[in-house]
Design a protein around this motif. Structure first.
Motif, mmCIF file in Angstrom:
data_model
loop_
_atom_site.group_PDB
_atom_site.id
_atom_site.type_symbol
_atom_site.label_atom_id
_atom_site.label_comp_id
_atom_site.label_asym_id
_atom_site.label_seq_id
_atom_site.Cartn_x
_atom_site.Cartn_y
_atom_site.Cartn_z
ATOM 1 N N ASP A 276 0.855 -1.185 0.000
ATOM 2 C CA ASP A 276 0.000 0.000 0.000
ATOM 3 C C ASP A 276 0.891 1.235 0.000
ATOM 4 N N THR A 277 0.287 2.399 0.050
ATOM 5 C CA THR A 277 1.040 3.652 -0.033
ATOM 6 C C THR A 277 2.162 3.717 0.996
ATOM 7 N N ASN A 278 1.878 3.275 2.216
ATOM 8 C CA ASN A 278 2.854 3.382 3.300
ATOM 9 C C ASN A 278 4.018 2.416 3.140
ATOM 10 N N THR A 279 3.715 1.149 2.898
ATOM 11 C CA THR A 279 4.786 0.157 2.778
ATOM 12 C C THR A 279 5.620 0.397 1.526
ATOM 13 N N VAL A 280 4.981 0.883 0.474
ATOM 14 C CA VAL A 280 5.713 1.194 -0.759
ATOM 15 C C VAL A 280 6.687 2.341 -0.521
ATOM 16 N N ARG A 281 6.210 3.412 0.103
ATOM 17 C CA ARG A 281 7.059 4.590 0.297
ATOM 18 C C ARG A 281 8.269 4.282 1.180
ATOM 19 N N VAL A 282 8.037 3.666 2.327
ATOM 20 C CA VAL A 282 9.142 3.396 3.246
ATOM 21 C C VAL A 282 10.121 2.387 2.646
ATOM 22 N N SER A 283 9.604 1.285 2.126
ATOM 23 C CA SER A 283 10.477 0.230 1.597
ATOM 24 C C SER A 283 11.279 0.707 0.394
ATOM 25 N N ALA A 284 10.623 1.434 -0.512
ATOM 26 C CA ALA A 284 11.317 1.918 -1.708
ATOM 27 C C ALA A 284 12.394 2.932 -1.350
ATOM 28 N N GLY B 224 16.288 2.541 -2.118
ATOM 29 C CA GLY B 224 16.732 3.440 -3.173
ATOM 30 C C GLY B 224 16.012 3.229 -4.489
ATOM 31 N N LEU B 225 14.757 2.772 -4.420
ATOM 32 C CA LEU B 225 13.967 2.543 -5.630
ATOM 33 C C LEU B 225 13.110 3.764 -5.943
ATOM 34 N N SER B 226 12.805 3.940 -7.200
ATOM 35 C CA SER B 226 12.021 5.094 -7.633
ATOM 36 C C SER B 226 10.560 4.966 -7.208
ATOM 37 N N LEU B 227 10.001 6.103 -6.791
ATOM 38 C CA LEU B 227 8.584 6.160 -6.448
ATOM 39 C C LEU B 227 7.778 6.839 -7.555
ATOM 40 N N GLU B 228 8.413 7.051 -8.685
ATOM 41 C CA GLU B 228 7.730 7.682 -9.806
ATOM 42 C C GLU B 228 6.691 6.736 -10.410
ATOM 43 N N GLY B 229 5.607 7.317 -10.907
ATOM 44 C CA GLY B 229 4.579 6.513 -11.563
ATOM 45 C C GLY B 229 3.850 5.601 -10.587
ATOM 46 N N GLU B 230 3.392 4.471 -11.087
ATOM 47 C CA GLU B 230 2.649 3.504 -10.272
ATOM 48 C C GLU B 230 3.636 2.579 -9.555
ATOM 49 N N ALA B 231 4.315 3.123 -8.547
ATOM 50 C CA ALA B 231 5.367 2.364 -7.865
ATOM 51 C C ALA B 231 4.842 1.073 -7.248
ATOM 52 N N ARG B 232 3.604 1.103 -6.753
ATOM 53 C CA ARG B 232 3.066 -0.083 -6.076
ATOM 54 C C ARG B 232 2.828 -1.249 -7.027
ATOM 55 N N ARG B 233 2.871 -0.974 -8.323
ATOM 56 C CA ARG B 233 2.678 -2.045 -9.304
ATOM 57 C C ARG B 233 4.006 -2.588 -9.841
ATOM 58 N N LYS B 234 5.109 -1.975 -9.444
ATOM 59 C CA LYS B 234 6.411 -2.396 -9.953
ATOM 60 C C LYS B 234 6.881 -3.666 -9.243
ATOM 61 N N ALA B 235 7.334 -4.624 -10.030
ATOM 62 C CA ALA B 235 7.756 -5.915 -9.479
ATOM 63 C C ALA B 235 8.887 -5.758 -8.472
ATOM 64 N N GLU B 236 9.826 -4.842 -8.734
ATOM 65 C CA GLU B 236 10.965 -4.679 -7.826
ATOM 66 C C GLU B 236 10.531 -4.114 -6.475
ATOM 67 N N VAL B 237 9.509 -3.271 -6.479
ATOM 68 C CA VAL B 237 8.998 -2.711 -5.227
ATOM 69 C C VAL B 237 8.256 -3.786 -4.433
ATOM 70 N N ILE B 238 7.409 -4.541 -5.103
ATOM 71 C CA ILE B 238 6.673 -5.626 -4.443
ATOM 72 C C ILE B 238 7.648 -6.647 -3.868
ATOM 73 N N SER B 239 8.698 -6.942 -4.633
ATOM 74 C CA SER B 239 9.695 -7.914 -4.197
ATOM 75 C C SER B 239 10.421 -7.455 -2.936
ATOM 76 N N ILE B 240 10.751 -6.164 -2.870
ATOM 77 C CA ILE B 240 11.502 -5.668 -1.710
ATOM 78 C C ILE B 240 10.611 -5.616 -0.471
ATOM 79 N N ILE B 241 9.323 -5.333 -0.646
ATOM 80 C CA ILE B 241 8.387 -5.359 0.485
ATOM 81 C C ILE B 241 8.315 -6.777 1.054
ATOM 82 N N GLU B 242 8.225 -7.752 0.167
ATOM 83 C CA GLU B 242 8.180 -9.154 0.595
ATOM 84 C C GLU B 242 9.472 -9.554 1.295
ATOM 85 N N LYS B 243 10.601 -9.123 0.749
ATOM 86 C CA LYS B 243 11.911 -9.495 1.289
ATOM 87 C C LYS B 243 12.154 -8.871 2.664
#
Length: 220
Positions: free
Chosen positions: A140-148, A152-171
């Motif tokens: 969600d907005t919170n976990t995406v922002r903090v984790s990204a 050091g991942l980009s929050l531009e665009g639909e960050a919550r849909r990016k595979a690398e962002v989802i992967s880092i939240i899981e990790k």
């Protein structure tokens, strides 16, 4: 960030901060999936301070899924109406009644939850994680922002849909105490890791280092 030691340190620092900073909202640390699911529906696109009184009134009026299932829709919606977003209220009531029709309870199986109209991945995962303390990937907005920001991942665009962002939240998620981990992260996002004016100087994760905070001149 792929270093296991750094990830463990991230979890430790975040949850240590959470021990004195997690806000004890009335739906938190509740093992009843019905109450958790109700709160997640209400919190969708709504500020916490607006949800608190309505949640309290709602669970007093409908303390069980069975009681809600037997109540008239208009009576239920009257309590929920101050939340706004009529489509969300309608979706919530329909989903809860459908769960009663199918299972006579709130299931804690991810697939059973998301196959119910009105329940998406986040609400399903949060219901399971927060009621059972079971690891889920909560995007969600919170976990995406903090984790990204940490990674050091980009929050531009639909960050919550990016595979690398989802992967880092899981990790990053703590497999032992996922509930405490996410509560800590959500409250950090609300209090310090703000969208436009983050208070990096007070962040417990700056020493990891957080790649976002370390790029700020006065802190780097």
């Amino acid at each position: 960030m792929n270093n296991p030691d750094k990830i463990r340190n991230l979890r430790r620092l975040l949850q240590k901060w959470g021990e004195s900073n997690i806000i004890n909202y009335p739906w938190r640390y509740n093992e009843n999936p019905y109450f958790v699911l109700v709160s997640e529906f209400m919190l969708h696109r709504t500020q916490v301070k607006q949800v608190i009184p309505i949640y309290s009134e709602f669970v007093k009026a409908y303390p069980t899924l069975k009681k809600l299932a037997n109540a008239p829709d208009n009576q239920i919606k009257k309590i929920l109406s101050p939340l706004g977003l009529q489509w969300r209220i309608t979706s919530m009531v329909k989903a809860l009644k459908e769960l009663w029709r199918r299972y006579k309870e709130i299931p804690t199986d991810f697939e059973q939850l998301i196959e119910t109209p009105g329940i998406g991945n986040y609400i399903a995962g949060a219901t399971i994680c927060f009621s059972l303390n079971q690891k889920q990937t909560l995007v969600d907005t919170n976990t995406v922002r903090v984790s990204a920001r940490i990674a050091g991942l980009s929050l531009e665009g639909e960050a919550r849909r990016k595979a690398e962002v989802i992967s880092i939240i899981e990790k990053f998620c703590d497999p032992i105490e996922p509930r405490k981990y996410y509560y800590s992260m959500i409250d950090l996002a609300h209090s310090l890791c703000l969208p436009k004016t983050p208070v990096c100087s007070k962040c417990p994760l700056l020493s990891i280092p957080c790649k976002f905070g370390s790029q700020i001149p006065e802190l780097g």
